[in-house]
Design an enzyme around this catalytic site. Structure first.
Site, PDB file in Angstrom:
ATOM      1  N   ASN A  37       0.851  -1.180   0.000  1.00  0.00           N
ATOM      2  CA  ASN A  37       0.000   0.000   0.000  1.00  0.00           C
ATOM      3  C   ASN A  37       0.897   1.244   0.000  1.00  0.00           C
ATOM      4  OD1 ASN A  37      -1.924   1.970   0.434  1.00  0.00           O
ATOM      5  ND2 ASN A  37      -2.355   1.377   2.554  1.00  0.00           N
ATOM      6  N   LEU A  38       0.834   2.031  -1.056  1.00  0.00           N
ATOM      7  CA  LEU A  38       1.686   3.219  -1.162  1.00  0.00           C
ATOM      8  C   LEU A  38       1.124   4.416  -0.407  1.00  0.00           C
ATOM      9  CD1 LEU A  38       2.858   3.060  -4.885  1.00  0.00           C
ATOM     10  CD2 LEU A  38       3.854   2.007  -2.849  1.00  0.00           C
ATOM     11  N   LYS A  39      -0.087   4.294   0.114  1.00  0.00           N
ATOM     12  CA  LYS A  39      -0.732   5.379   0.862  1.00  0.00           C
ATOM     13  C   LYS A  39      -0.591   6.692   0.070  1.00  0.00           C
ATOM     14  CE  LYS A  39      -0.207   3.082   5.293  1.00  0.00           C
ATOM     15  NZ  LYS A  39       0.084   3.233   6.740  1.00  0.00           N
ATOM     16  N   HIS A  71      -9.446   0.699   5.739  1.00  0.00           N
ATOM     17  CA  HIS A  71      -8.116   0.826   6.348  1.00  0.00           C
ATOM     18  C   HIS A  71      -8.237   1.734   7.561  1.00  0.00           C
ATOM     19  CE1 HIS A  71      -3.890   1.980   6.847  1.00  0.00           C
ATOM     20  NE2 HIS A  71      -3.602   0.864   6.200  1.00  0.00           N
ATOM     21  N   GLU A  78      -4.911  -5.380  11.446  1.00  0.00           N
ATOM     22  CA  GLU A  78      -3.866  -4.364  11.564  1.00  0.00           C
ATOM     23  C   GLU A  78      -4.099  -3.517  12.822  1.00  0.00           C
ATOM     24  OE1 GLU A  78      -1.888  -2.792   7.635  1.00  0.00           O
ATOM     25  OE2 GLU A  78      -3.927  -2.053   7.813  1.00  0.00           O
ATOM     26  N   ILE A 102       1.098   0.302  13.122  1.00  0.00           N
ATOM     27  CA  ILE A 102       1.255   0.681  11.719  1.00  0.00           C
ATOM     28  C   ILE A 102       2.401   1.673  11.572  1.00  0.00           C
ATOM     29  CG2 ILE A 102       0.169   1.883   9.782  1.00  0.00           C
ATOM     30  CD1 ILE A 102      -2.481   0.690  10.646  1.00  0.00           C
ATOM     31  N   GLY A 147       3.520  -3.000  10.609  1.00  0.00           N
ATOM     32  CA  GLY A 147       4.907  -3.227  10.992  1.00  0.00           C
ATOM     33  C   GLY A 147       5.656  -4.252  10.178  1.00  0.00           C
ATOM     34  N   ALA A 192       3.317  -1.150   3.955  1.00  0.00           N
ATOM     35  CA  ALA A 192       3.424   0.135   3.272  1.00  0.00           C
ATOM     36  C   ALA A 192       4.839   0.693   3.380  1.00  0.00           C
ATOM     37  CB  ALA A 192       2.406   1.117   3.849  1.00  0.00           C
ATOM     38  N   SER A 193       5.169   1.264   4.538  1.00  0.00           N
ATOM     39  CA  SER A 193       6.419   2.009   4.666  1.00  0.00           C
ATOM     40  C   SER A 193       7.657   1.155   4.426  1.00  0.00           C
ATOM     41  CB  SER A 193       6.507   2.664   6.053  1.00  0.00           C
ATOM     42  OG  SER A 193       6.416   1.700   7.083  1.00  0.00           O
TER      43      SER A 193
END
Length: 224
Positions: A15-17, A94, A142, A147, A182, A203-204
């Site tokens: 997920n690139l948010k 989300h 999640e 997150i 995470g 994501a990150s």
């Protein structure tokens, strides 16, 4: 939902948010890594980038679709428009874009109408059970506090994952369970699978990586 690939069967959804990353760079890396390893890897970019990301050949997911049909719905993300742009699936609910239960149900109806695969996110096993009862293809547990921390729930509180798997199965055994929050390494992916998850949502760990391809290669290496 989750096809066999390599040893441990897992789905990796990035997920690139709204991160300031290059979605094409990430998508190209994800497509290459998926092709080279046989691991199912997908990318969920901003709605405005869906078509460009899909053109890389990577499996492309929308970050959200709205519970609406064609009509007067300014600002909504129409499921059919997401499909026209190349999306084959969508995230819903989300923790950064929470929906009311009725709206989750409506978005699932919209996704079904457009033939989009669906993952409904939830905070805990109790919410996972409620989400599974709505009939998505999968749910993702999640805990919001984890997150973006780099501390995976599979280590911080593995019972959340196992309880989520049990909760979904008690409602509908056909609903897959993904593990999020995470996730950043191949070890995290393996741990999630060992706890019963069918895939991971992250994501990150990729979107903020200096080298997205290297990050993706590390994530899927244990799955080959």
């Amino acid at each position: 939902m989750i096809p066999a690939s390599g040893g441990l069967c897992m789905f990796v959804l990035v997920n690139l948010k709204a991160y300031p990353c290059d979605p094409i760079e990430v998508a190209t890396a994800a497509a290459d890594v998926s092709d080279e390893t046989g691991v199912r890897v997908a990318v969920a970019p901003q709605a405005a980038h869906l078509d460009a990301v899909a053109e890389t050949g990577v499996e492309t997911w929308a970050q959200h679709v709205s519970p609406v049909e064609h009509g007067s719905h300014t600002g909504s993300t129409l499921a059919e428009a997401a499909v026209d742009a190349g999306a084959t699936g969508t995230l819903l609910n989300h923790s950064e874009n929470r929906l009311k239960l009725a709206d989750i149900d409506g978005s699932l109806d919209a996704a079904d109408r457009a033939d989009l695969e669906t993952i409904v996110c939830a905070n805990n096993p109790e919410q996972i059970a409620a989400a599974a009862a709505l009939g998505p293809d999968a749910v993702a547990v999640e805990p919001p506090a984890l997150i973006g921390t780099g501390t995976p729930v599979s280590k911080a509180d593995p019972e959340i994952v196992t309880d989520a798997v049990s909760a979904a199965a008690s409602v509908d055994e056909s609903v897959d369970v993904l593990c999020g929050a995470g996730i950043s390494t191949g070890e995290d992916v393996v741990s999630a699978g060992e706890l019963g998850a069918s895939g991971v949502l992250l994501a990150s760990g990729v979107a903020k990586a200096d080298d997205p391809r290297a990050a993706l290669e590390d994530l899927v290496a244990p799955l080959e």
